[in-house]
Design a protein around this motif. Structure first.
Motif: not given
Length: 472
Positions: A220-249
């Motif tokens: 579970i830890e391995k899975t969640i940390y991989s999604f944390i890394k992915h979510a950081k990259a998504t927010l960096a590439n799509h700044p609009e997600r800061h105002q309209q996030p698509t999930n809790f992370l």
């Protein structure tokens, strides 16, 4: 409150009959410990003590006292330290087990990430999972198949929670990726076992189940940390997600714009959401079906409301439509009153204090029996009966006794559950949708359904039959 708490000394309180050495531990570790404690109210009164292998706990079924204690958290009372110890050993540090100023940091972040505004943005995910389960139940109804409703709702809430927590499309409803689900079940079971264990055997000797737990935690830890890394990259590439996030992370990371939280703390809060969001909502949904199966007239009433609100669609397609489902909401609230998933809360005093005249020394452990008064005629007319109408704004005057503040289905005080709005949206939408499409009945007698206490209290042996209605 009939007792004058000013005259009571905790050391003089009565106690139910127990073992000379281990006290009440055999009853407390069982799957019916909540029933043992509530039964003790009848013999000992609303304030008594139990002994768990030499450790004394004060149990209170006095709602005014319990309400006040919950309001005094986190300054004067905290969760039992053992709970935090067990979770931190598993690498979990989040809003659930944080205390004091640390809790305030976590609470601000998670509360904003689960605000009504954010839940509205998550609603399409809830709707999608509801429609997936609807399709599955239609196949069951056509085949005349008996349904293990607790398990089906558990799969549904796992799908909702993982999708909303970090955008993971698990599809547990259709029995996909069962390994992830099995890891979660293994962890949840061991959290419950370890929090009530008198001796932490796992710290000295690793049994087979302890080794399996470590494997599940690692996965579970391995899975969640991989999604944390992915979510950081998504927010960096799509700044609009800061105002309209698509999930809790994404919402957590967006709110954490000053970097106050480490990845470990973000992981802890994601895991907390998985822990709180799976079992509790599925259990409540199951109890709702249990009661509605015995009241076909209520199913028809929910169905009529559904057709009035969304006549041409299978589900309430917008968050605004969901908000109009007042009777379905009342059904949910009534089930939570009678069968809250958490029947009691355990806290410990941080300092010597006096609450409503009762002196409570530092480090006193208290078990707040929150469910007990919710079922008493002193606070609700016909308290043991399932009457959703009591929650209607135009119906309450017909009930001389109606005290909604007594109900602690989502906790109370500053530490009430931040996921309440999301859970209510899931349950109200699901129940409205199911009643619109099906009649349902118990496959067994109501008396054959029992309660089991694990991390939460859930119904065991609950099987139902669904029959599709021709009106849609």
């Amino acid at each position: 409150m009939l007792l004058d708490l000013r005259t009571i000394t905790l050391s003089d309180l009565p106690s139910p009959k127990g073992h000379f050495i281990i006290g009440h531990y055999p009853q407390f570790k069982s799957s019916t410990k909540h029933q043992f404690l509530e039964d003790a109210v009848l013999t000992c009164g609303p304030l008594f003590t139990i002994n768990l292998v030499g450790k004394r706990f004060v149990a209170s079924a006095i709602p005014e006292l319990n309400h006040r204690i919950l309001k005094l958290r986190p300054q004067q009372f905290r969760r039992l330290p053992k709970i935090d110890s067990v979770l931190q050993e598993m690498g979990i540090k989040g809003v659930f087990n944080a205390e004091g100023e640390d809790w305030k940091r976590h609470r601000r972040l998670t509360a904003e990430s689960l605000s009504t505004k954010k839940v509205k943005a998550y609603y399409p995910t809830v709707l999608q999972k509801c429609e997936t389960l609807l399709h599955k139940f239609k196949t069951y109804a056509t085949a005349g198949k008996q349904i293990d409703i607790q398990r089906e709702f558990m799969l549904f809430t796992i799908d909702v929670t993982t999708a909303i927590a970090f955008g993971y499309e698990l599809d547990a409803i259709n029995e996909k990726d069962a390994i992830f689900q099995q890891h979660l079940e293994q962890i949840f079971a061991m959290v419950n076992e370890r929090t009530v264990a008198p001796i932490p055997i796992w710290r000295f000797y690793k049994r087979k189940k302890d080794k399996q737990l470590q494997q599940s935690l690692h996965a579970i830890e391995k899975t969640i940390y991989s999604f944390i890394k992915h979510a950081k990259a998504t927010l960096a590439n799509h700044p609009e997600r800061h105002q309209q996030p698509t999930n809790f992370l994404e919402a957590l990371l967006a709110e954490n714009n000053e970097g106050d939280f480490s990845d470990t703390e973000v992981y802890g809060n994601i895991f907390t959401m998985l822990l709180a969001g799976e079992d509790s909502t599925s259990s409540s949904l199951s109890w709702i079906i249990y009661y509605l199966s015995q009241h076909p007239e209520m199913i028809k009433k929910v169905r009529k409301e559904a057709f009035d609100c969304y006549p041409k669609t299978a589900t309430p397609v917008s968050y605004e439509q969901h908000q109009q489902l007042s009777y379905a909401n009342s059904v949910v609230q009534e089930a939570i009153r009678l069968h809250p998933t958490t029947t009691q809360q355990i806290v410990q005093a941080n300092e010597d204090c006096t609450v409503l005249g009762l002196h409570i020394p530092k480090d006193t452990r208290l078990i707040l029996l929150n469910r007990y008064p919710q079922r008493q005629d002193e606070y609700f007319d016909k308290a043991t009966q399932f009457i959703p109408e009591r929650w209607g704004a135009d119906q309450c005057p017909m009930h001389r006794k109606h005290h909604p503040d007594i109900v602690k289905g989502f906790g109370g005080g500053p530490r009430f559950c931040p996921g309440m709005h999301l859970a209510m949206a899931e349950m109200t939408t699901m129940i409205s949708m199911l009643c619109k499409h099906f009649d349902f009945s118990l496959s067994i007698s109501p008396e054959a359904v029992t309660e089991k206490h694990s991390f939460i209290v859930y119904p065991e042996n609950l099987y139902v039959h669904f029959t599709a209605v021709s009106s849609f």
